[in-house]
Design a protein around this motif. Structure first.
Motif, short mmCIF file in Angstrom:
data_model
loop_
_atom_site.label_atom_id
_atom_site.label_comp_id
_atom_site.label_asym_id
_atom_site.label_seq_id
_atom_site.Cartn_x
_atom_site.Cartn_y
_atom_site.Cartn_z
N ASP A 240 42.13 38.71 47.23
CA ASP A 240 41.24 39.87 47.06
C ASP A 240 42.01 41.18 47.23
OD1 ASP A 240 39.11 38.26 46.55
OD2 ASP A 240 38.28 38.33 48.58
N SER A 243 43.71 41.98 43.97
CA SER A 243 42.77 42.55 43.01
C SER A 243 42.47 44.00 43.34
CB SER A 243 41.46 41.76 43.01
OG SER A 243 41.67 40.47 42.49
N ILE A 246 45.39 46.41 42.36
CA ILE A 246 45.44 46.63 40.90
C ILE A 246 44.24 47.46 40.46
CG2 ILE A 246 45.49 45.49 38.64
CD1 ILE A 246 48.00 44.89 40.19
N ALA A 247 43.06 47.16 41.03
CA ALA A 247 41.85 47.89 40.64
C ALA A 247 41.96 49.37 40.99
CB ALA A 247 40.63 47.28 41.31
N ALA A 248 42.76 49.69 42.02
CA ALA A 248 42.93 51.09 42.42
C ALA A 248 43.88 51.83 41.48
CB ALA A 248 43.45 51.15 43.85
N GLY A 249 44.37 51.13 40.45
CA GLY A 249 45.25 51.79 39.49
C GLY A 249 46.69 51.88 39.97
N ARG A 351 43.78 37.15 36.51
CA ARG A 351 43.92 37.46 37.94
C ARG A 351 42.64 37.20 38.73
NH1 ARG A 351 46.68 42.10 37.03
NH2 ARG A 351 44.63 43.02 36.77
N LYS A 352 41.50 37.49 38.13
CA LYS A 352 40.25 37.39 38.89
C LYS A 352 39.88 35.93 39.22
CE LYS A 352 37.08 37.13 34.99
NZ LYS A 352 35.84 37.57 34.40
N ASP A 380 50.33 39.42 38.44
CA ASP A 380 50.01 39.12 37.05
C ASP A 380 49.52 37.70 36.83
OD1 ASP A 380 52.48 38.06 37.48
OD2 ASP A 380 53.53 39.33 36.06
N GLY A 381 49.06 37.06 37.90
CA GLY A 381 48.40 35.78 37.73
C GLY A 381 49.29 34.64 37.29
N ARG B 109 36.20 43.40 36.24
CA ARG B 109 37.21 42.98 37.23
C ARG B 109 38.56 42.80 36.58
NH1 ARG B 109 35.80 38.12 41.06
NH2 ARG B 109 37.89 38.56 41.82
N ASN B 110 38.56 42.13 35.42
CA ASN B 110 39.83 41.95 34.71
C ASN B 110 40.14 43.13 33.81
OD1 ASN B 110 41.17 39.69 35.52
ND2 ASN B 110 40.34 38.36 33.94
N ARG B 111 39.20 44.06 33.71
CA ARG B 111 39.36 45.24 32.85
C ARG B 111 39.71 44.87 31.42
NH1 ARG B 111 42.96 48.17 36.34
NH2 ARG B 111 41.77 48.97 38.07
N ALA B 189 46.04 35.86 29.98
CA ALA B 189 47.15 35.63 30.90
C ALA B 189 48.35 36.44 30.42
CB ALA B 189 47.48 34.14 30.94
N PRO B 190 49.33 36.69 31.32
CA PRO B 190 50.41 37.61 30.97
C PRO B 190 51.29 37.16 29.80
CG PRO B 190 50.79 36.58 33.11
CD PRO B 190 49.41 36.24 32.72
N PRO B 220 41.65 52.28 33.88
CA PRO B 220 40.78 53.19 34.63
C PRO B 220 41.03 54.63 34.17
CG PRO B 220 42.55 52.35 36.03
CD PRO B 220 42.71 51.68 34.70
#
Lengths: 490, 490
Positions: A240, A243, A246-249, A351-352, A380-381, B109-111, B189-190, B220
């Motif tokens: 988490d 995630s 990454i979500a914060a940019g 990633r999610k 990057d999953g 979430r995955n944008r 995936a990457p 974002p």
């Protein structure tokens, strides 16, 4: 010489000998053994011969002689690949690019380097370090692997989250096709007209052409770098946090996760100072100007704390940073000391889906009775579960294979893929039948035929034949006929 | 219906009519005229018919009927392309994707967003704006152009310096090949196993397949954005400032240059407040967190001053920022008011060759007696010289074409390419003969054949036939035989 010494083979070897200097051809069995496999050591075979050309003209000569005699060619860099892509085929030759290892030019204004394919990845960065530059992709094998091999596998590394895979760092290639015809692909300009053959060559595992020169993008060495080590009470909490960052940019230069078993193994091996009591650790590298770094460090620390990080350690000096990374980069051999054998997976997932995939892996681990250490590029999953087993116990070998296959199928099912950076080689041919439909595989074979109509470049690798998938039950066969009969050759 | 109404055509149109609802097929000449060209309006032709399917199944049905009757298919988005890529071919149909314009899913979430190909570029960003997200590539035509067209041309825009071209922002495609066979290409995936068909589709100008769905990477919306307007006493000084900014490791969100003629034209047209007395201006957009922005703004201001910027203006509020960009985005129509006609070039060059290429263009401008306005993506070396002329004066038309061809050949000679983002279409077919060797063109044709062996998708576009290049004298013909006779079809 390996294989039967038939007169066709004799004539072929005579022609090869005539085309190359004495020191550029190995044909005696004892000389061939060092080439019998790559990093996937369970699969071995002896080639017909090994060619070690000194320059492009000799590579071209080898390809032309092989065309004339209809002989297969297995291109090889350092042989560090993990999926058997450079494993020789009986009846084919190995074409080693190891001697084409010069840096030909560096352009500091445009920040590019022209290098030969056999140059080692790390040697490139070392050569341009006095100019304040480096080459970004850094696979764990970077001390040994060659840039030509990186192109063949589209290699990543711990920094590819921010700086991209090989495909994002190569501007142009000089390639010889199966007939030895020279193609210039890509340019130093931002986009190229015509179809994007440059990306097509990346990760093509030596099936489409032989790279004889690479033009690389170099980057300025970052002004400042720091590494954050955060300990988490659960793998889910660490996932988490990934995630949230990454979500914060924020795009860290690297963002890696290791679970408890991997932590303990690495700690025993390199004494990096990892917290043994953590269920998972994150290693997060930030780089940039000092002022930018402060801003991002503050943001990342907050996010890590919000997601339950129990302890956070920040390494600024080069020595401590390298030590923290050393534990991560040595995680594979460290885990290797825990059991006689391990099976290294290389799946990718969106990633999610990270938390749920890790939970399923843990459940299977209990079910199969095999320990798993998880070490991966969390940002990057790209997962690298390492399944521990003992190959001498037949039931464990079978269980490890079933377990691994299950993980790869799960990756595909959640929208990911069966390989992030290690390639398909010979190891994952069967998994490709799960990844692609017959129509999609047929399209891949048609691309192959567009470069190599006789199928002589690295035969039997990377893309499974339609027959193979049919036999696995992954493809429908109508009245004994496969779809796309024009592709029977592959 | 255009063309002769032969019975084969009648049967074909009957079959098409049977496969589509009434409102999805245009066959009367007056209905076909709106489709006679794209943004390159000098080249017109009427198609046999225009299909306007509502969904993937209907697109598939059209492709299957066309395969059955051996009819060519010209895929079309909004028709805003500048190189004639969507120009109809007599005897072929136009396949409009305009009605497949839904956003199918957004994954915050995955944008990512899944969209149909006919969705407009700007509509995508508008749809996800409430979620704090946007789609980065922003070609000047973004209000009208479709994402499918962006894929076909690998479109860029003023922000591609930092955020990449279309190829860097599309994760996966659903594509129908020439037979209507469905292919899923790429993943979330990457990296993907198999050959990189995703990059191959980008910029393939509708020759390899028909896109029916795109999975896009969303970003974002940046926390803060500012635009710097800097005036320079010479084009060379502005070019050096561009190099210095990039060399400092700063990647602006956009970095655009306009020369004096372009400044004056844009200023007359939109009154953006550009300095009329400047020989060149730079527009530099920075984005990020406020703290990061301050650091970078300070650095950029210093570099601009060091390189002779006479005045520097900083726009922080959205209104002023948009006004500054409006002048740049309207530069083409603004320049269009200065002369009856203009010829818009789209060459790319390595950034370091900027100053010398601009000098040569200025010298040719004097020699040919034709004014040139320069408006371009300075940060990534994508030039758009606009040659002003009067098409009614035969000598000016010829001079403009020779001048333009000279510029493109110069781009190739300094290591660049003949198109950065507008594509080859029909306009630049001849220039492709200068860009590529016969062996390289033959390889492009083999790729085409791997997707569309009958050459029915957008025939005659993007890659010139080997005969065409031979007739231009750009290719050697031996004893009346072209190389690669197996590719005579293309």
């Amino acid at each position: 010489m390996a294989g039967d010494g038939g007169s066709g083979q004799d004539a072929f070897l005579d022609a090869l000998r005539a085309a190359l200097p004495d020191d550029a051809l190995l044909i005696h069995e004892e000389d061939l053994h060092p080439y019998e496999c790559d990093g996937l050591s369970v699969l071995k075979a002896l080639p017909l011969a090994v060619a070690l050309p000194h320059n492009r003209e000799q590579v071209q000569a080898v390809l032309k002689v092989c065309e004339q005699f209809g002989i297969g060619v297995v291109p090889r860099g350092a042989g560090t690949g993990l999926s058997g892509g450079a494993r020789p085929n009986a009846g084919a030759i190995v074409l080693s690019l190891a001697r084409l290892k010069q840096m030909l030019a560096v352009d500091t204004r445009n920040r590019t380097a022209q290098v030969q394919p056999g140059m080692r990845n790390l040697a490139i960065s070392e050569a341009v370090r006095p100019l304040g530059l480096y080459y970004a992709p850094d696979p764990s094998s970077q001390i040994a692997c060659t840039i030509g091999g990186n192109v063949a596998e589209n290699s990543g590394g711990v920094h590819c989250l921010k700086y991209g895979l090989t495909v994002h760092n190569v501007l142009a290639l000089e390639v010889l096709d199966a007939s030895g015809e020279l193609l210039h692909i890509g340019s130093q300009a931002p986009d190229s007209p015509g179809y994007d053959l440059l990306a097509l060559m990346m990760g093509s595992e030596g099936l489409l052409g032989v790279v004889t020169e690479c033009t690389l993008r170099l980057l300025p060495i970052p002004e400042n770098t720091l590494v954050i080590l955060a300990a988490f009470p659960s793998v889910g909490a660490a996932a988490d946090a990934v995630s949230a960052i990454i979500a914060a940019g924020i795009i860290p230069a690297g963002l890696e996760m290791m679970d408890q078993l991997a932590i303990a193994a690495a700690e025993d091996f390199v004494h990096a100072g990892y917290p043994r009591d953590a269920a998972a650790i994150l290693l997060c590298e930030l780089d940039g100007s000092e002022a930018e770094l402060q801003v991002r460090l503050h943001a990342v620390e907050n996010l890590l704390e919000q997601h339950g990080a129990g302890s956070i350690r920040i390494a600024r000096d080069a020595e401590t940073r390298l030590l923290l990374w050393k534990g991560r980069k040595a995680a594979f051999p460290a885990v290797g000391r825990l059991a006689p054998d391990y099976y290294c997976m290389d799946g990718t997932i969106p990633r999610k889906r990270l938390a749920e995939v890790l939970e399923q892996i843990a459940a299977w681990s209990a079910e199969y009775g095999l320990q798993v250490a998880n070490v991966f590029h969390a940002g990057d999953g790209n997962l690298h579960p390492l399944i521990l087993y003992d190959a001498n116990i037949e039931s464990q070998l079978q269980a490890a294979e079933a377990f691994g296959q299950g993980i790869l199928e799960l990756c595909v099912a959640v929208g990911g893929s069966i390989t992030g950076e290690h390639g398909v080689g010979v190891e994952k041919l069967d998994s490709m039948c799960a990844q692609f439909t017959p129509a999609e595989l047929a399209q891949l074979h048609r691309i192959k035929a567009a470069f190599d109509p006789e199928g002589r470049l690295n035969p039997g690798k990377a893309v499974p034949s339609l027959h193979r998938c049919a036999e696995l039950g992954a493809m429908h066969v109508h009245h004994g006929q496969l779809p796309f009969p024009e592709l029977e050759r592959f």
